[in-house]
Write a protein that holds these residues in place. Structure first.
Motif, mmCIF file in Angstrom:
data_model
loop_
_atom_site.group_PDB
_atom_site.id
_atom_site.type_symbol
_atom_site.label_atom_id
_atom_site.label_comp_id
_atom_site.label_asym_id
_atom_site.label_seq_id
_atom_site.Cartn_x
_atom_site.Cartn_y
_atom_site.Cartn_z
ATOM 1 N N GLY A 60 7.590 -19.078 0.889
ATOM 2 C CA GLY A 60 6.568 -20.004 1.357
ATOM 3 C C GLY A 60 5.402 -19.267 1.988
ATOM 4 N N TYR A 76 7.824 -16.471 9.861
ATOM 5 C CA TYR A 76 7.822 -16.035 8.465
ATOM 6 C C TYR A 76 9.255 -15.846 7.990
ATOM 7 N N TRP A 77 9.418 -15.832 6.658
ATOM 8 C CA TRP A 77 10.688 -15.499 6.013
ATOM 9 C C TRP A 77 10.414 -14.663 4.779
ATOM 10 N N ASN A 119 11.647 -24.945 -0.565
ATOM 11 C CA ASN A 119 11.338 -24.559 0.813
ATOM 12 C C ASN A 119 10.139 -25.355 1.302
ATOM 13 N N ASN A 120 10.157 -25.674 2.589
ATOM 14 C CA ASN A 120 9.085 -26.436 3.210
ATOM 15 C C ASN A 120 8.732 -25.834 4.560
ATOM 16 N N ASP A 121 7.447 -25.879 4.893
ATOM 17 C CA ASP A 121 6.974 -25.482 6.216
ATOM 18 C C ASP A 121 6.836 -26.725 7.089
ATOM 19 N N LYS A 200 10.570 -23.556 9.386
ATOM 20 C CA LYS A 200 10.685 -23.410 7.946
ATOM 21 C C LYS A 200 12.087 -23.839 7.550
#
Length: 217
Positions: A60, A76-77, A119-121, A200
């Motif tokens: 993301g 972050y990821w 994935n979503n923020d 996240k």
């Protein structure tokens, strides 16, 4: 093959710097290494993460918000499948000097090609709760939620367990049980104080079971 949580490590608060290095053991079958954390200061980003020199892939975007009255944090990821087996350095590099924290989590039994599903923020203003939602694809998928807070700590929803308590308020939560195919999964964190918060959430797929034994006649 079922996904399983293996281990975690935390760099701690590494102070003011442009990079953050810590050792981690990525030994697992069908492993996926996830590295995340917090970067403080307005406009500051993570420019890359490596494990034993191998570049990791970002999940993301880097989501940020003002926390309290004087800080701006981004979380972050990044992930890596088929990581080198053994203990090696995770190196997180930032665009500028500032405070940061980083932490790694290792899972086994993860699909090694296209492991990420959804994935979503998440970002909320002036709230003590934050909810992330994803819909899985594969049966046996796992969901991981990262949440950031500034004051007071936080607790996870009843369907998840804290995997890692990072320095400076970043934290991982994992679902207690694998999700079913096309299942909508929500995870909520609750803070002791009302504040701006961000997070996240991601689902990842399990490795397929291998073929059965071959019989030679």
């Amino acid at each position: 093959m079922a996904i399983a949580y293996v281990s975690t490590a935390d760099s701690g608060n590494s102070g003011v710097a442009t990079s953050n290095t810590f050792a981690f053991d990525a030994t697992a079958t069908n492993a996926m290494l996830i590295v995340g954390g917090m970067a403080r200061e307005t406009g500051r980003t993570v420019t890359g993460i490596t494990f034993n020199g191998d570049a990791m892939t970002e999940i993301g975007t880097q989501v940020g918000t003002g926390l309290g009255t004087s800080y701006f944090d981004k979380i972050y990821w990044f992930y890596l499948v088929a990581a080198d087996q053994g203990s090696y350095n995770v190196v997180v590099t930032y665009s500028a000097t500032g405070y940061q924290s980083a932490y790694a989590a290792l899972f086994s039994g993860v699909k090694q090609t296209t492991p990420l599903e959804t994935n979503n923020d998440i970002a909320v203003a002036s709230s003590n709760t934050m909810t992330g939602n994803v819909t899985t694809t594969a049966d046996g998928a796992w969901v991981l939620h990262q949440a950031q807070w500034f004051n007071g700590g936080q607790t996870a929803s009843t369907n998840s367990t804290a995997v890692n308590a990072g320095a400076n308020g970043a934290m991982y939560y994992a679902t207690n049980n694998p999700a079913g195919a096309s299942e909508s999964v929500s995870m909520t964190t609750t803070s002791a104080t009302t504040e701006n918060r961000m997070g996240k959430i991601v689902s990842f797929a399990p490795a397929a079971d291998g073929p059965g034994p071959i019989t030679i006649t």
